[in-house]
Scaffold this motif. Structure first.
Motif, PDB file in Angstrom:
ATOM      1  N   GLY A  38       0.134  48.142  61.113  1.00  0.00           N
ATOM      2  CA  GLY A  38       0.095  49.433  60.950  1.00  0.00           C
ATOM      3  C   GLY A  38      -0.239  50.485  59.810  1.00  0.00           C
ATOM      4  N   ALA A  39      -0.564  51.598  60.784  1.00  0.00           N
ATOM      5  CA  ALA A  39      -0.593  52.379  59.140  1.00  0.00           C
ATOM      6  C   ALA A  39       0.344  53.621  59.155  1.00  0.00           C
ATOM      7  CB  ALA A  39      -1.946  52.344  59.067  1.00  0.00           C
ATOM      8  N   LEU A  40       0.131  54.253  57.722  1.00  0.00           N
ATOM      9  CA  LEU A  40       1.303  55.339  57.814  1.00  0.00           C
ATOM     10  C   LEU A  40       1.012  56.580  57.178  1.00  0.00           C
ATOM     11  CD1 LEU A  40       4.278  56.599  59.273  1.00  0.00           C
ATOM     12  CD2 LEU A  40       5.001  55.795  57.351  1.00  0.00           C
ATOM     13  N   ASP A  41       0.426  57.534  57.925  1.00  0.00           N
ATOM     14  CA  ASP A  41       0.242  58.415  56.279  1.00  0.00           C
ATOM     15  C   ASP A  41       1.170  58.527  55.110  1.00  0.00           C
ATOM     16  OD1 ASP A  41      -2.255  58.973  57.824  1.00  0.00           O
ATOM     17  OD2 ASP A  41      -1.718  60.824  58.245  1.00  0.00           O
ATOM     18  N   ILE A  42       1.157  59.206  54.115  1.00  0.00           N
ATOM     19  CA  ILE A  42       2.191  58.741  53.343  1.00  0.00           C
ATOM     20  C   ILE A  42       1.519  59.874  52.020  1.00  0.00           C
ATOM     21  CG2 ILE A  42       0.952  56.832  52.114  1.00  0.00           C
ATOM     22  CD1 ILE A  42       4.123  55.878  51.479  1.00  0.00           C
ATOM     23  N   MET A  43       2.782  60.904  51.569  1.00  0.00           N
ATOM     24  CA  MET A  43       1.860  61.337  49.778  1.00  0.00           C
ATOM     25  C   MET A  43       2.384  60.023  48.527  1.00  0.00           C
ATOM     26  SD  MET A  43       0.532  63.743  50.589  1.00  0.00           S
ATOM     27  CE  MET A  43       0.425  64.536  48.717  1.00  0.00           C
ATOM     28  N   SER A  44       1.288  60.493  47.973  1.00  0.00           N
ATOM     29  CA  SER A  44       1.908  59.767  46.427  1.00  0.00           C
ATOM     30  C   SER A  44       3.078  60.337  45.625  1.00  0.00           C
ATOM     31  CB  SER A  44       1.214  58.941  45.140  1.00  0.00           C
ATOM     32  OG  SER A  44       0.999  58.444  44.473  1.00  0.00           O
ATOM     33  N   GLY A  45       4.383  59.869  45.426  1.00  0.00           N
ATOM     34  CA  GLY A  45       5.152  60.428  44.245  1.00  0.00           C
ATOM     35  C   GLY A  45       5.249  60.297  42.783  1.00  0.00           C
ATOM     36  N   ALA A  46       4.409  59.122  42.763  1.00  0.00           N
ATOM     37  CA  ALA A  46       4.031  58.944  41.182  1.00  0.00           C
ATOM     38  C   ALA A  46       2.417  59.453  40.979  1.00  0.00           C
ATOM     39  CB  ALA A  46       4.249  57.024  40.823  1.00  0.00           C
ATOM     40  N   THR A  47       1.879  59.318  39.804  1.00  0.00           N
ATOM     41  CA  THR A  47       0.245  59.655  39.615  1.00  0.00           C
ATOM     42  C   THR A  47       0.118  58.123  39.172  1.00  0.00           C
ATOM     43  OG1 THR A  47      -1.041  61.411  38.780  1.00  0.00           O
ATOM     44  CG2 THR A  47       0.321  59.901  37.449  1.00  0.00           C
ATOM     45  N   HIS A  48      -1.570  58.658  39.826  1.00  0.00           N
ATOM     46  CA  HIS A  48      -2.534  57.138  39.447  1.00  0.00           C
ATOM     47  C   HIS A  48      -3.461  57.737  38.921  1.00  0.00           C
ATOM     48  CE1 HIS A  48       0.565  54.287  41.752  1.00  0.00           C
ATOM     49  NE2 HIS A  48       0.138  55.583  42.322  1.00  0.00           N
ATOM     50  N   ASP A  49      -4.771  56.547  38.445  1.00  0.00           N
ATOM     51  CA  ASP A  49      -5.988  56.905  38.257  1.00  0.00           C
ATOM     52  C   ASP A  49      -6.672  57.816  38.903  1.00  0.00           C
ATOM     53  OD1 ASP A  49      -5.840  55.672  35.494  1.00  0.00           O
ATOM     54  OD2 ASP A  49      -5.738  53.677  36.617  1.00  0.00           O
ATOM     55  N   ALA A  50      -6.472  57.418  40.049  1.00  0.00           N
ATOM     56  CA  ALA A  50      -7.482  57.648  41.303  1.00  0.00           C
ATOM     57  C   ALA A  50      -6.961  59.240  41.394  1.00  0.00           C
ATOM     58  CB  ALA A  50      -6.461  57.723  42.772  1.00  0.00           C
TER      59      ALA A  50
ATOM     60  N   GLY B 140       1.018  54.590  29.849  1.00  0.00           N
ATOM     61  CA  GLY B 140       1.361  55.589  28.834  1.00  0.00           C
ATOM     62  C   GLY B 140       2.141  54.736  28.038  1.00  0.00           C
ATOM     63  N   ALA B 141       2.832  53.886  28.353  1.00  0.00           N
ATOM     64  CA  ALA B 141       3.952  52.971  27.494  1.00  0.00           C
ATOM     65  C   ALA B 141       4.197  53.055  26.346  1.00  0.00           C
ATOM     66  CB  ALA B 141       4.302  51.593  27.990  1.00  0.00           C
ATOM     67  N   ARG B 142       2.618  52.244  25.187  1.00  0.00           N
ATOM     68  CA  ARG B 142       2.493  51.948  23.630  1.00  0.00           C
ATOM     69  C   ARG B 142       1.035  53.158  23.862  1.00  0.00           C
ATOM     70  NH1 ARG B 142      -1.785  47.886  21.660  1.00  0.00           N
ATOM     71  NH2 ARG B 142      -0.771  47.925  19.272  1.00  0.00           N
ATOM     72  N   PHE B 143       0.497  54.129  24.242  1.00  0.00           N
ATOM     73  CA  PHE B 143      -0.241  55.448  23.326  1.00  0.00           C
ATOM     74  C   PHE B 143      -0.178  56.541  24.891  1.00  0.00           C
ATOM     75  CE2 PHE B 143      -2.340  51.695  22.478  1.00  0.00           C
ATOM     76  CZ  PHE B 143      -2.114  51.413  21.136  1.00  0.00           C
ATOM     77  N   GLN B 144       0.607  57.520  24.313  1.00  0.00           N
ATOM     78  CA  GLN B 144      -0.427  58.396  25.515  1.00  0.00           C
ATOM     79  C   GLN B 144      -1.354  59.618  25.128  1.00  0.00           C
ATOM     80  OE1 GLN B 144       2.868  60.167  27.026  1.00  0.00           O
ATOM     81  NE2 GLN B 144       4.088  58.091  27.229  1.00  0.00           N
ATOM     82  N   PRO B 145      -1.493  60.148  26.522  1.00  0.00           N
ATOM     83  CA  PRO B 145      -1.149  60.488  27.167  1.00  0.00           C
ATOM     84  C   PRO B 145      -1.154  58.757  28.806  1.00  0.00           C
ATOM     85  CG  PRO B 145      -2.689  61.496  27.031  1.00  0.00           C
ATOM     86  CD  PRO B 145      -2.076  60.481  25.948  1.00  0.00           C
ATOM     87  N   THR B 146      -0.720  59.089  29.645  1.00  0.00           N
ATOM     88  CA  THR B 146      -0.538  58.253  30.849  1.00  0.00           C
ATOM     89  C   THR B 146      -2.194  57.830  30.858  1.00  0.00           C
ATOM     90  OG1 THR B 146      -0.290  60.038  32.136  1.00  0.00           O
ATOM     91  CG2 THR B 146       2.047  58.839  31.177  1.00  0.00           C
ATOM     92  N   THR B 147      -2.485  57.895  32.325  1.00  0.00           N
ATOM     93  CA  THR B 147      -3.621  57.916  32.959  1.00  0.00           C
ATOM     94  C   THR B 147      -4.841  57.947  31.424  1.00  0.00           C
ATOM     95  OG1 THR B 147      -3.565  59.882  33.826  1.00  0.00           O
ATOM     96  CG2 THR B 147      -2.973  57.748  34.797  1.00  0.00           C
TER      97      THR B 147
ATOM     98  N   GLY C 252     -10.203  49.624  41.927  1.00  0.00           N
ATOM     99  CA  GLY C 252      -9.542  48.858  40.850  1.00  0.00           C
ATOM    100  C   GLY C 252      -8.056  49.718  40.376  1.00  0.00           C
ATOM    101  N   SER C 253      -7.890  49.533  39.348  1.00  0.00           N
ATOM    102  CA  SER C 253      -6.546  50.005  39.446  1.00  0.00           C
ATOM    103  C   SER C 253      -6.647  49.479  37.474  1.00  0.00           C
ATOM    104  CB  SER C 253      -5.964  49.511  39.812  1.00  0.00           C
ATOM    105  OG  SER C 253      -4.076  50.237  39.524  1.00  0.00           O
TER     106      SER C 253
ATOM    107  N   VAL D 289     -10.105  60.612  30.420  1.00  0.00           N
ATOM    108  CA  VAL D 289     -11.225  60.269  29.465  1.00  0.00           C
ATOM    109  C   VAL D 289     -12.707  59.736  30.109  1.00  0.00           C
ATOM    110  CG1 VAL D 289     -12.334  58.852  27.433  1.00  0.00           C
ATOM    111  CG2 VAL D 289     -10.071  59.576  27.691  1.00  0.00           C
ATOM    112  N   TYR D 290     -12.602  59.090  31.127  1.00  0.00           N
ATOM    113  CA  TYR D 290     -13.363  58.368  31.563  1.00  0.00           C
ATOM    114  C   TYR D 290     -14.338  60.281  32.756  1.00  0.00           C
ATOM    115  CZ  TYR D 290     -16.983  56.234  34.364  1.00  0.00           C
ATOM    116  OH  TYR D 290     -18.224  55.919  35.338  1.00  0.00           O
TER     117      TYR D 290
END
Ligand SMILES: [Zn+2]
Length: 420
Positions: free
Chosen positions: A352-364, A133-140, A84-85, A145-146
């Motif tokens: 085709g795949a590539l190992d990558i680090m996420s620059g942004a944060t996510h729920d994950a 987090g655009a309307r309510f802070q914080p993001t994610t 999900g997301s 909370v979960y």
């Protein structure tokens, strides 16, 4: 392997659903404004609920409004594999950030049903509340909370710019949506996998369809204030000058040097640099600057943190510099078992795949506290995101959904608890 081939992503269905979602909260400029728990986000949730109900999936919702769609497994009470997301967006958001992961998850459930494929564990799709987090802070907020990283009470009392609290906005949503079974927070999960657009240019430049996400880089933000003495530009000799700009310039150059590594991994940005008093004939008495520092390796982030403090102390002379930490979030490493599953499914499918680090944060990032977690990235054009021009091709969306299907199936067949 034969069973694996039976899962076929329905490209027309995925495209049609993506188009339908892009119309909800559309700005008319190609993007969407679908901030958390607004009429538009509620409408988007209602549509996903319709689709889920038409396939007979069970729905549940927890006290922060995270919504779960469940396809049963052979073992009805086993901890589920969750995908999900989020459906909320920035005020000038694009049509892919978040919504893609929800649609890919739902597509996986339906493709499993279309192929009459059973899984051992239940598979669930989640819509997290207020990721942006655009309307309510914080993001994610929903995932925090979960997993218990943020108290429910604190989240519910957060107030948006429009004056409404999260608690009131959730009541507003519940009146509009069909009722869902209540679900407790932090119910056990076997694993979590989130498909998402990369939001950066790496996959596109490398011409790869799938990002095997290893983790999310850590972030620190600082406010640095350099103080000198204001004096007349024409009369003050060099040895008597305490020029805050000269000191800040030296600090900036050293910061740049210390954050420049051979592999181009560290990210250091001086986004603000205010010189006071800002007149042509006065030696600057003060510089206020900000530093945004990111690195995937926590030890390296700590080392750079110490370096920043030391540079400010040493290079400020004869002025003085103070460093205030505005924000510090640790980097996250995803679970080896999920990373391996993504890598192997991409290879099996020939993407085709590539190992990558996420620059942004996510729920994950928060889910790693509860269960083995990981992410699948797909490319986005020119690396543009949080922008109405955001774009990912249908081909890439399908590739990501195929990998997601393979990964959740693979994880759902593992009986024992996974090792993080
Ligand atoms: Zn997102």
């Amino acid at each position: 392997v034969i069973e694996a081939l039976a899962v076929r992503i329905d490209a027309d269905r995925l495209r049609a659903r993506h188009e339908a979602m892009s119309a909800i909260g559309a700005t008319g400029r190609g993007g969407i404004d679908r901030q958390a728990l607004t009429e538009a986000e509620i409408e988007a949730r209602a549509l996903v609920i319709d689709w889920a109900r038409s396939r007979g999936y069970a729905l549940s919702s927890d006290p922060i409004g995270n919504l779960f769609i469940r396809r049963p497994g052979r073992e009805r009470n086993a901890a589920p594999v969750l995908a999900g997301s989020h459906l909320d967006s920035q005020p000038n958001g694009g049509n892919f950030d978040g919504v893609y992961g929800v649609l890919a998850g739902l597509e996986v459930l339906e493709a499993l049903d279309d192929g009459a494929v059973e899984t051992d564990r239940p598979i669930e799709v989640v819509i997290w509340t207020n990721e942006e987090g655009a309307r309510f802070q914080p993001t994610t907020m929903g995932s925090a909370v979960y997993v218990g990283a943020l108290s429910l009470q604190q989240a519910l009392s957060a107030r948006g710019k429009d004056g409404m609290t999260v608690s009131e906005a959730l009541d507003f949503m519940r009146r509009k949506l069909p009722s869902c079974a209540p679900r407790a927070l932090a119910t056990p999960l076997h694993a979590y996998v989130e498909a998402h657009i990369e939001q950066g240019p790496i996959l596109e430049s490398a011409r790869r369809k799938i990002g095997v996400v290893l983790g999310i880089q850590g972030l620190r933000q600082y406010a640095i204030t350099v103080e000198g003495t204001e004096a007349h530009a024409g009369t003050t000799p060099r040895l008597r000058r305490r020029d805050a700009f000269v000191a800040a310039r030296r600090i900036a150059a050293e910061l740049d040097r210390v954050a420049t590594d051979a592999q181009d991994i560290a990210r250091l940005t001086i986004g603000r640099f205010d010189v006071s008093p800002g007149t042509t004939n006065t030696i600057p008495g003060k510089v206020a600057m900000t530093v945004d520092l990111r690195h995937p390796d926590q030890d390296e982030l700590d080392r750079l943190d110490r370096a920043i403090h030391e540079i400010c102390r040493k290079q400020a002379e004869p002025c003085s510099a103070s460093v205030e930490t505005l924000l510090a979030s640790r980097g996250v490493s995803f679970a080896g078992c999920v990373i391996e599953a993504v890598r192997e499914e991409a290879a099996r499918l020939g993407h085709g795949a590539l190992d990558i680090m996420s620059g942004a944060t996510h729920d994950a990032a928060f889910l790693t506290r509860l269960c083995p977690s990981g992410m699948i990235f797909v490319p986005c054009r020119d690396g543009i995101s949080h922008n109405e021009a955001e774009f990912t091709s249908l081909d890439d969306m399908i590739a990501g959904a195929e990998v997601l299907a393979g990964v959740v199936r693979r994880l759902s067949h593992i009986k024992a608890e996974l090792a993080a």
